[in-house]
Every structure is written in C-alpha cells, then in structure tokens.
Design a protein around this motif. Structure first.
Motif, PDB file in Angstrom:
ATOM      1  N   UNK A  75       0.730  -1.106  -0.178  1.00 52.21           N
ATOM      2  CA  UNK A  75       0.243   0.250  -0.015  1.00 52.21           C
ATOM      3  C   UNK A  75       0.927   1.100   0.000  1.00 52.21           C
ATOM      4  N   UNK A  76       0.227   2.417  -0.389  1.00 51.45           N
ATOM      5  CA  UNK A  76       1.321   3.854   0.112  1.00 51.45           C
ATOM      6  C   UNK A  76       1.316   3.694   1.009  1.00 51.45           C
ATOM      7  N   UNK A  77       0.935   3.466   2.263  1.00 48.76           N
ATOM      8  CA  UNK A  77       1.648   3.557   3.436  1.00 48.76           C
ATOM      9  C   UNK A  77       2.706   2.909   4.031  1.00 48.76           C
ATOM     10  N   UNK A  78       2.857   1.884   3.767  1.00 41.56           N
ATOM     11  CA  UNK A  78       4.201   0.746   3.201  1.00 41.56           C
ATOM     12  C   UNK A  78       5.385   1.314   2.733  1.00 41.56           C
ATOM     13  N   UNK A  79       5.165   1.943   1.195  1.00 44.66           N
ATOM     14  CA  UNK A  79       5.864   2.014   0.721  1.00 44.66           C
ATOM     15  C   UNK A  79       6.098   3.694   1.567  1.00 44.66           C
ATOM     16  N   UNK A  80       5.273   4.644   1.996  1.00 46.07           N
ATOM     17  CA  UNK A  80       6.336   5.438   2.465  1.00 46.07           C
ATOM     18  C   UNK A  80       6.822   5.751   4.066  1.00 46.07           C
ATOM     19  N   UNK A  81       6.512   4.719   5.033  1.00 47.88           N
ATOM     20  CA  UNK A  81       7.277   4.056   5.954  1.00 47.88           C
ATOM     21  C   UNK A  81       8.666   3.554   5.408  1.00 47.88           C
TER      22      UNK A  81
ATOM     23  N   UNK B 159      10.800   6.226   4.604  1.00 49.05           N
ATOM     24  CA  UNK B 159      11.095   7.255   5.459  1.00 49.05           C
ATOM     25  C   UNK B 159      12.687   6.137   6.077  1.00 49.05           C
ATOM     26  N   UNK B 160      12.411   5.638   6.576  1.00 49.15           N
ATOM     27  CA  UNK B 160      13.658   4.245   7.434  1.00 49.15           C
ATOM     28  C   UNK B 160      14.987   4.817   6.663  1.00 49.15           C
ATOM     29  N   UNK B 161      14.594   4.568   4.878  1.00 48.58           N
ATOM     30  CA  UNK B 161      15.930   4.419   4.382  1.00 48.58           C
ATOM     31  C   UNK B 161      16.640   5.723   4.522  1.00 48.58           C
ATOM     32  N   UNK B 162      15.374   7.156   3.700  1.00 48.97           N
ATOM     33  CA  UNK B 162      16.218   8.071   4.460  1.00 48.97           C
ATOM     34  C   UNK B 162      16.282   8.560   5.472  1.00 48.97           C
ATOM     35  N   UNK B 163      15.957   7.569   6.269  1.00 48.58           N
ATOM     36  CA  UNK B 163      16.761   7.769   8.376  1.00 48.58           C
ATOM     37  C   UNK B 163      18.238   7.305   8.679  1.00 48.58           C
TER      38      UNK B 163
END
Length: 83
Positions: free
Chosen positions: A4-10, A13-17
């Motif tokens: 889902x779009x929310x899973x991709x966004x999470x 964010x983790x990858x960016x962090x």
C-alpha cells in the motif's frame, strides 16, 4: 499481495533516516552514470559491428574486382593467341 502507499512511505522514511539524503543523491547519480555508460558501451558495440560488416563488404568487392580484371586479362591473352 501488493504494497500500500503507506507501507511504501514508511520504508522510504526508514531508508532516508538510515542513509541520509546526500548519500541517496550520490547513489542515484552513480546509478545514472552507470546506466549511461552501459548504453554508450552498447552503442559503441553496435557501431563496431557495422564497421566490420562494411569492411567485409569492401574486401569482397575488391576481391570481385580483382577476379574480373584477371578474367579480362586472360580473355585478351586468348584473343592474341588466336590471331
């Protein structure tokens, strides 16, 4: 079973962090340069194959011309013999 779009966004964010935006930007640039180099290599390979085909065609044409000159020379020699 897709994401889902929310899973991709999470995940994003983790990858960016973990890596940071600067490192991700550098990785993206490196990946783009690698793809560009690969495409250039493929184009160069195609051009090299075309040049080889042209050289082979030129060599065959030269060989055919040489054969034609030999036959003409033999015909003239035969004409002189019959005279």
């Amino acid at each position: 079973m897709g994401f889902s779009i929310w899973q991709i966004l999470i995940i994003l964010v983790i990858v960016i962090l973990l890596f940071g935006t600067k490192k991700l930007r550098n990785m993206g640039g490196d990946l783009g340069a690698a793809i560009k180099g690969f495409k250039k290599g493929m184009d160069d390979d195609d051009k090299q194959k075309e040049n080889e085909k042209e050289k082979q065609a030129d060599q065959k044409l030269t060989q055919d011309e040489q054969k034609g000159e030999t036959i003409e020379g033999e015909a003239e020699h035969e004409k002189e013999k019959t005279k």
